[in-house]
Every structure is written in C-alpha cells, then in structure tokens.
Design a protein around this motif. Structure first.
Motif, mmCIF file in Angstrom:
data_model
loop_
_atom_site.group_PDB
_atom_site.id
_atom_site.type_symbol
_atom_site.label_atom_id
_atom_site.label_comp_id
_atom_site.label_asym_id
_atom_site.label_seq_id
_atom_site.Cartn_x
_atom_site.Cartn_y
_atom_site.Cartn_z
ATOM 1 N N ASP A 161 27.645 39.952 37.821
ATOM 2 C CA ASP A 161 27.907 39.583 39.213
ATOM 3 C C ASP A 161 26.724 38.868 39.856
ATOM 4 N N ARG A 162 25.524 39.198 39.432
ATOM 5 C CA ARG A 162 24.360 38.527 40.029
ATOM 6 C C ARG A 162 24.368 37.035 39.683
ATOM 7 N N THR A 163 24.813 36.717 38.468
ATOM 8 C CA THR A 163 24.920 35.317 38.068
ATOM 9 C C THR A 163 26.033 34.622 38.837
ATOM 10 N N LEU A 164 27.185 35.284 38.955
ATOM 11 C CA LEU A 164 28.299 34.692 39.689
ATOM 12 C C LEU A 164 27.903 34.388 41.129
ATOM 13 N N ASP A 165 27.094 35.269 41.713
ATOM 14 C CA ASP A 165 26.589 35.021 43.077
ATOM 15 C C ASP A 165 25.647 33.817 43.089
ATOM 16 N N SER A 166 24.769 33.740 42.105
ATOM 17 C CA SER A 166 23.740 32.703 42.122
ATOM 18 C C SER A 166 24.318 31.307 41.903
ATOM 19 N N ILE A 167 25.461 31.210 41.230
ATOM 20 C CA ILE A 167 26.068 29.890 40.999
ATOM 21 C C ILE A 167 27.178 29.597 42.016
ATOM 22 N N ASN A 168 27.238 30.431 43.068
ATOM 23 C CA ASN A 168 28.211 30.220 44.150
ATOM 24 C C ASN A 168 29.646 30.263 43.631
ATOM 25 N N ARG A 169 29.897 31.187 42.730
ATOM 26 C CA ARG A 169 31.225 31.270 42.132
ATOM 27 C C ARG A 169 32.255 31.837 43.112
ATOM 28 N N GLY A 170 31.872 32.808 43.905
ATOM 29 C CA GLY A 170 32.764 33.298 44.944
ATOM 30 C C GLY A 170 33.731 34.383 44.523
ATOM 31 N N HIS A 171 33.574 34.919 43.302
ATOM 32 C CA HIS A 171 34.396 36.049 42.878
ATOM 33 C C HIS A 171 33.558 36.951 41.983
ATOM 34 N N SER A 172 34.031 38.144 41.743
ATOM 35 C CA SER A 172 33.314 39.114 40.919
ATOM 36 C C SER A 172 33.889 39.133 39.507
ATOM 37 N N PHE A 173 33.166 39.775 38.594
ATOM 38 C CA PHE A 173 33.691 39.935 37.241
ATOM 39 C C PHE A 173 34.884 40.886 37.241
ATOM 40 N N ALA A 174 34.896 41.861 38.133
ATOM 41 C CA ALA A 174 36.030 42.785 38.219
ATOM 42 C C ALA A 174 37.325 42.028 38.517
ATOM 43 N N GLU A 175 37.238 40.998 39.356
ATOM 44 C CA GLU A 175 38.429 40.188 39.651
ATOM 45 C C GLU A 175 38.879 39.426 38.411
ATOM 46 N N ALA A 176 37.925 38.964 37.615
ATOM 47 C CA ALA A 176 38.267 38.266 36.379
ATOM 48 C C ALA A 176 38.936 39.211 35.392
ATOM 49 N N ALA A 177 38.399 40.415 35.261
ATOM 50 C CA ALA A 177 38.984 41.403 34.349
ATOM 51 C C ALA A 177 40.413 41.733 34.769
ATOM 52 N N TRP A 178 40.620 41.870 36.088
ATOM 53 C CA TRP A 178 41.977 42.152 36.595
ATOM 54 C C TRP A 178 42.937 41.034 36.219
ATOM 55 N N ALA A 179 42.532 39.778 36.406
ATOM 56 C CA ALA A 179 43.398 38.634 36.112
ATOM 57 C C ALA A 179 43.729 38.568 34.618
ATOM 58 N N ILE A 180 42.735 38.846 33.779
ATOM 59 C CA ILE A 180 42.968 38.857 32.333
ATOM 60 C C ILE A 180 43.975 39.943 31.970
ATOM 61 N N GLU A 181 43.789 41.124 32.526
ATOM 62 C CA GLU A 181 44.677 42.250 32.226
ATOM 63 C C GLU A 181 46.101 42.003 32.727
ATOM 64 N N GLU A 182 46.225 41.422 33.917
ATOM 65 C CA GLU A 182 47.557 41.207 34.492
ATOM 66 C C GLU A 182 48.328 40.110 33.771
ATOM 67 N N THR A 183 47.664 39.051 33.358
ATOM 68 C CA THR A 183 48.367 38.020 32.592
ATOM 69 C C THR A 183 48.823 38.589 31.248
ATOM 70 N N ALA A 184 47.931 39.308 30.575
ATOM 71 C CA ALA A 184 48.275 39.882 29.281
ATOM 72 C C ALA A 184 49.429 40.870 29.397
ATOM 73 N N LYS A 185 49.400 41.678 30.449
ATOM 74 C CA LYS A 185 50.438 42.687 30.662
ATOM 75 C C LYS A 185 51.829 42.061 30.770
ATOM 76 N N ARG A 186 51.882 40.837 31.328
ATOM 77 C CA ARG A 186 53.164 40.161 31.530
ATOM 78 C C ARG A 186 53.523 39.213 30.391
ATOM 79 N N GLY A 187 52.728 39.209 29.333
ATOM 80 C CA GLY A 187 53.038 38.354 28.195
ATOM 81 C C GLY A 187 52.707 36.895 28.402
ATOM 82 N N ILE A 188 51.814 36.603 29.360
ATOM 83 C CA ILE A 188 51.385 35.229 29.622
ATOM 84 C C ILE A 188 50.125 34.958 28.807
#
Length: 314
Positions: A161-188
């Motif tokens: 998260d410190r890197t994501l903040d420093s590059i002005n990414r605007g989201h956390s790694f937890a949000e990325a993990a959620w998106a990965i899990e939710e796409t996989a859960k739906r077979g996408i």
C-alpha cells in the motif's frame, strides 16, 4: 515434472500464455485495441488528479485508436491491419486506454456489445482498475462470459500500500484482492498486472509479491519492468532524485523474473514479462530488446539454472 512435462501440460519451463491460448481457440486470435473515451477516477478528481505517476497512455495506444473513430471503426481498422499478415484469424476487442469500466453500466453494455457485433470478434479484454469493479458489472460480465471469451485485466501494480500511495494509484491492495476474488468466483477470466522495480521496493519485497499473488485466484499474470516515460510525474521524480530509482539491467531483470517464477503458483498463466514503449517516449531503461528476444533469454536462463515456474512454490 513427469516425463519431460510440467503440471501445465507441456515442456516449456513456465505456464505460458501463447500455448494456453492456442489450446483454447482452434485458430489464431489477436487483440485489437480500442479507445472508447474513458477517463480514470484519479484523473477526473474523484480520487485524485494527474493520474498514476508512471502513466502515459500514448506509450501503448495504436494510431487507429482515437476518439474520432467509433468503436466499430476502430475494430474494423484494427482487423484490417492484422488481416494483411494472416488470412484466417479471429479477434478480441481490447478496451485498453485508461479505465474501461468507469462509466454507467448501460453505457458499458452498449460499447462492449458494439465491439462484439463484428463477426470476427470472439471476445473482450477489458483493462480497468480494481476499485472500478462492482457487483452489477460483475453479474453482467459473468452472463456475457457464457457466450464469449471475457478477460478483466486489473491494474494491481504492487502488493504494498505504501507503494500504491507513492505512485498516486488511488486504491489499496485489499481492493485489488477483492476484485480478483470476485471475478474468479463468477467464472470471469482475470489478469493481474504488476510492475517490478517501483521506487522503494526491495528485491525481497518483490519476491514476497510472487508469494502474495500466488495465494489469490489469479488466472493470468502480466509482469513488466519499471519504465520511465516522458511527460509523467515519474519522469520529474527521476530527474530530481535518480538515486531513488533502481532500474534493472536486462540481465538483472531476467534473474529477478526467474526467482519470481520459482515462487509463483504453477497454475497461474504468465502472459508477459516486459513492456515495450516507443523509443521516442522512453527515458530509461533502454535495453533494445523486443519481447520475443527477452522471452528467449528467460527460457535460456531457466534451462541454465535447471529451474521452472513453481519450483519453490509452497
């Protein structure tokens, strides 16, 4: 490894995307890039302004991708370009520029389905941010996945998260993990996009990233080296404090990639190792290697070290 074949079913030393894709489709399939006029929440002020520190979309956008051309026109121009080389081919419409789920669901449906109207388009690849994924969209893409190939490409970039903040990414790694899990859960189909060598990240942390990504239901993985592009915030930071940047040589990066592969879940399909920006837009590092040349060097080094993807995966 048994009888010269690895767990992914062939004798290449990593679970490579081209082999997987050839098995998935009966004919050659090529991505056709589309710019549908999206922006990003860290450009329009919703989460920030200026975009990610490293981002210059001109480094990967073909000339036919511009807002003067409709989605249909861009698809047709892209197909015409590749048709010169190959007569028999199908295509994936690649919504690539900026954040391609950052719009009302009805607008997204219209744009995606316009691309799918072309008889040679057999699916979609949708590049987006993890924080621009939401249940209504996921439900729609899950239904669409039953009819055509759908890949959601998620810009994760770092697990810190410190890197994501420093590059002005605007989201956390937890949000990325959620998106990965939710796409996989739906077979996408999903793809995690990671940058190796961002300022402040140690080699040990990058190898820990491989372990972290391996715990998630990632289908495909895109790696690429940190590049400094012109007209970005990263360019200014590099000019002011070059000592903060550890830009790998090609050989150093090859060894890093192999160490990363050894720790990576063997079920993850590796789509690429590097990114190639147009020379006139690239400040550093300048390796002078094309993608196929780099892949050949990785495969040679894997053989020299007698190692493979997942050798040290637990």
């Amino acid at each position: 490894m048994q009888n010269g074949t690895y767990s992914w079913g062939h004798d290449r030393r990593y679970n490579d995307f081209p082999t997987y894709f050839r098995a998935l489709f009966s004919e050659r399939v090529q991505k056709v890039s589309i710019d549908a006029g999206f922006t990003c929440p860290n450009r329009d002020g919703t989460k920030g302004t200026g975009g990610c520190a490293y981002c210059n979309n001109k480094t990967f956008k073909p000339t036919y991708c511009n807002l003067e051309n409709s989605v249909t026109s861009q698809v047709e121009k892209g197909i015409a370009f590749f048709a010169r080389k190959y007569k028999s081919m199908r295509f994936l419409a690649y919504f690539q520029a900026y954040t391609n789920t950052y719009a009302p669901i009805e607008d997204l449906k219209r744009l995606y389905e316009e691309a799918l109207e072309h008889p040679k388009v057999v699916g979609l690849v949708i590049s987006t941010r993890p924080d621009c994924i939401y249940p209504e969209l996921l439900d729609y893409l899950a239904e669409l996945s039953k009819k055509v190939y759908v890949m959601v490409e998620l810009g994760v970039e770092s697990h810190l998260d410190r890197t994501l903040d420093s590059i002005n990414r605007g989201h956390s790694f937890a949000e990325a993990a959620w998106a990965i899990e939710e796409t996989a859960k739906r077979g996408i189909n999903n793809c995690a996009h990671m940058i190796l060598g961002l300022p402040g990240e140690t080699r040990e942390e990058l190898l820990d990233q491989a372990k972290t990504i391996s715990k998630l239901p990632v289908k495909n993985l895109k790696l690429h080296q940190l590049q400094i592009h012109k007209n970005t915030l990263l360019e200014k930071q590099f000019q002011q404090h070059p000592e903060n940047f550890d830009l790998y040589t090609a050989d150093e990066y090859i060894d890093l990639v192999i160490d990363y592969l050894e720790l990576l879940n063997p079920e993850i399909i590796v789509e690429r190792f590097i990114s190639q920006a147009p020379p006139e837009m690239l400040i550093a590092p300048k390796w002078g290697l094309k993608n196929f040349e780099f892949v050949a060097k990785v495969e040679k080094r894997l053989k020299e070290r007698d190692t493979w993807q997942g050798k040290r995966f637990i």
